[in-house]
Structures are given as structure tokens and as C-alpha cells.
Write an enzyme that holds these catalytic residues in place. Structure first.
Site, mmCIF file in Angstrom:
data_model
loop_
_atom_site.group_PDB
_atom_site.id
_atom_site.type_symbol
_atom_site.label_atom_id
_atom_site.label_comp_id
_atom_site.label_asym_id
_atom_site.label_seq_id
_atom_site.Cartn_x
_atom_site.Cartn_y
_atom_site.Cartn_z
ATOM 1 C CG ASP A 1 -0.508 17.246 26.259
ATOM 2 O OD1 ASP A 1 -0.977 18.152 25.811
ATOM 3 O OD2 ASP A 1 0.673 16.789 25.845
ATOM 4 C CB CYS B 1 -0.637 16.797 22.580
ATOM 5 S SG CYS B 1 -0.274 16.588 20.851
ATOM 6 C CB THR C 1 2.521 19.326 17.878
ATOM 7 O OG1 THR C 1 2.646 18.308 18.104
ATOM 8 C CG2 THR C 1 3.851 20.117 18.254
ATOM 9 C CG HIS D 1 -10.225 11.872 0.092
ATOM 10 N ND1 HIS D 1 -9.432 12.397 -0.723
ATOM 11 C CD2 HIS D 1 -11.639 12.564 -0.304
ATOM 12 C CE1 HIS D 1 -9.810 12.997 -1.880
ATOM 13 N NE2 HIS D 1 -11.189 13.177 -1.645
ATOM 14 C CG HIS E 1 -11.985 7.773 -0.909
ATOM 15 N ND1 HIS E 1 -10.585 8.374 -1.448
ATOM 16 C CD2 HIS E 1 -12.749 8.767 -1.570
ATOM 17 C CE1 HIS E 1 -11.045 9.452 -1.979
ATOM 18 N NE2 HIS E 1 -11.924 9.835 -2.297
HETATM 19 C C1 RB5 Z 1 4.396 18.572 25.817
HETATM 20 O O1 RB5 Z 1 5.284 19.321 26.158
HETATM 21 C C2 RB5 Z 1 4.163 18.181 24.095
HETATM 22 O O2 RB5 Z 1 5.333 17.234 23.963
HETATM 23 C C3 RB5 Z 1 3.161 17.394 23.709
HETATM 24 O O3 RB5 Z 1 2.026 18.270 24.153
HETATM 25 C C4 RB5 Z 1 2.736 17.315 22.289
HETATM 26 O O4 RB5 Z 1 2.849 18.291 21.384
HETATM 27 C C5 RB5 Z 1 3.715 16.184 21.738
HETATM 28 O O5 RB5 Z 1 3.433 15.873 20.730
#
Ligand code: RB5
Length: 153
Positions: free
Chosen positions: A11, A68, A70, A101, A136
Site C-alpha cells: 500500500d 504496508c 507496519t 521453522h 516443524h
Molecule cells: C496506512 O495508513 C496503514 O494503516 C497501513 O499501511 C498499515 O500499516 C496497516 O497495518
């Protein structure tokens, strides 16, 4: 031998990491399909997680890398697809273990957590580390059982 194709998706929060990984792939003759997004404009990550995950479970791609903000959102979405084992990784150890694993088939990275160099390094480790198998394997089969049973709950 057929070349392994990697599915890439992101994203807006992971777009720049995806582009850095693409540059590394292009420089090293690694084949990939880019499922988007194509800019830093805001988009919703589940669609990209689904496109990459489908390509992996259908066997069109060998594995996937999703980015994304995080890594968490794309991993939650990707893990809804049966057969996907998506792992959010922020360091070398977890990335290596996700392959050895967990036989992870999708690596999830966060553009607001790690920098481009780390993203490339973790992608390289992910692609080069084999699954250990052995003890595993049965644990992965137990995960698959959960997937199968969940279908009828
Ligand atoms: C977008 O702002 C953010 O929420 C997305 O990139 C991601 O981190 C969601 O987990």
C-alpha cells in the site's frame, strides 16, 4: 529450469520499500510480478494482500513480499487466505526463522518500521533460507488442520 517468480505488493505506507526491493530484484535478475500499488497515494492494503496471496497459493508465484506501514495489516489480510503463512519481520533472526521453522511463504515488511536497506536485506534472507522440515512439518500440518476445520465452523 523454470525461474522462480516473486509476488510483490504494497500500500502507500510500503510503496517505497517495494520499489527498493524491485531495484534489488532487477539488479540481480530475480523475476517478480508487481501487484501494485504504483504510488504513495493512499490506498487500502487488503486488496494488494489478496492479489499477492492468490498468486502464491495458485502457484503462479513461488512466494510473496508485502509491504504496508507496519507490515501488520497486510499480514492479517494475507493470513486469511488458506495456504498462506505470512510473517511480519523486522530483523534478520525472525526472517531466517520464518523460513526455517514456519516455512513462511509471504514476508511482510513495514515502511514506517524499517528502512530500504533493511527491507532488501530481509528479502534476500527470506528468499535464500530453506525450510528445515523435520519436526516443524507436523506443526504446519496442524495449522492446516485448523484451516480445514475452520471452514465448517
Ligand atoms: C496506512 O495508513 C496503514 O494503516 C497501513 O499501511 C498499515 O500499516 C496497516 O497495518
Amino acid at each position: 529450469m523454470k525461474k522462480k517468480i516473486i509476488a510483490l505488493g504494497a500500500d502507500h505506507g510500503g510503496y517505497l520499500l517495494k520499489e527498493a526491493i524491485k531495484s534489488y530484484f532487477n539488479a540481480n535478475d530475480i523475476s517478480f510480478i508487481d501487484f501494485g500499488t504504483a504510488s504513495e497515494s493512499s490506498v487500502d492494503y487488503p486488496a494488494y494482500a489478496l492479489a499477492v496471496s492468490k498468486a502464491v497459493v495458485k502457484g503462479e508465484c513461488y512466494c510473496g513480499i508485502l509491504c504496508c506501514g507496519t507490515g501488520i495489516g497486510v499480514s492479517i489480510a494475507a493470513n486469511k487466505v488458506h495456504g498462506i503463512r505470512a510473517a511480519v519481520c523486522t530483523d534478520e533472526f525472525c526472517t531466517e526463522m520464518s523460513r526455517r521453522h514456519n516455512n513462511a511463504n509471504v514476508l511482510c515488511l513495514g515502511g514506517r518500521v524499517i528502512d530500504k536497506d533493511k527491507a532488501v536485506l530481509l528479502s534476500k534472507i527470506f528468499l535464500e533460507t530453506p525450510f528445515d522440515g523435520g519436526r516443524h512439518q507436523k506443526r504446519l500440518e496442524q495449522i492446516q488442520e485448523i484451516e480445514n476445520n475452520e471452514k465448517i465452523l
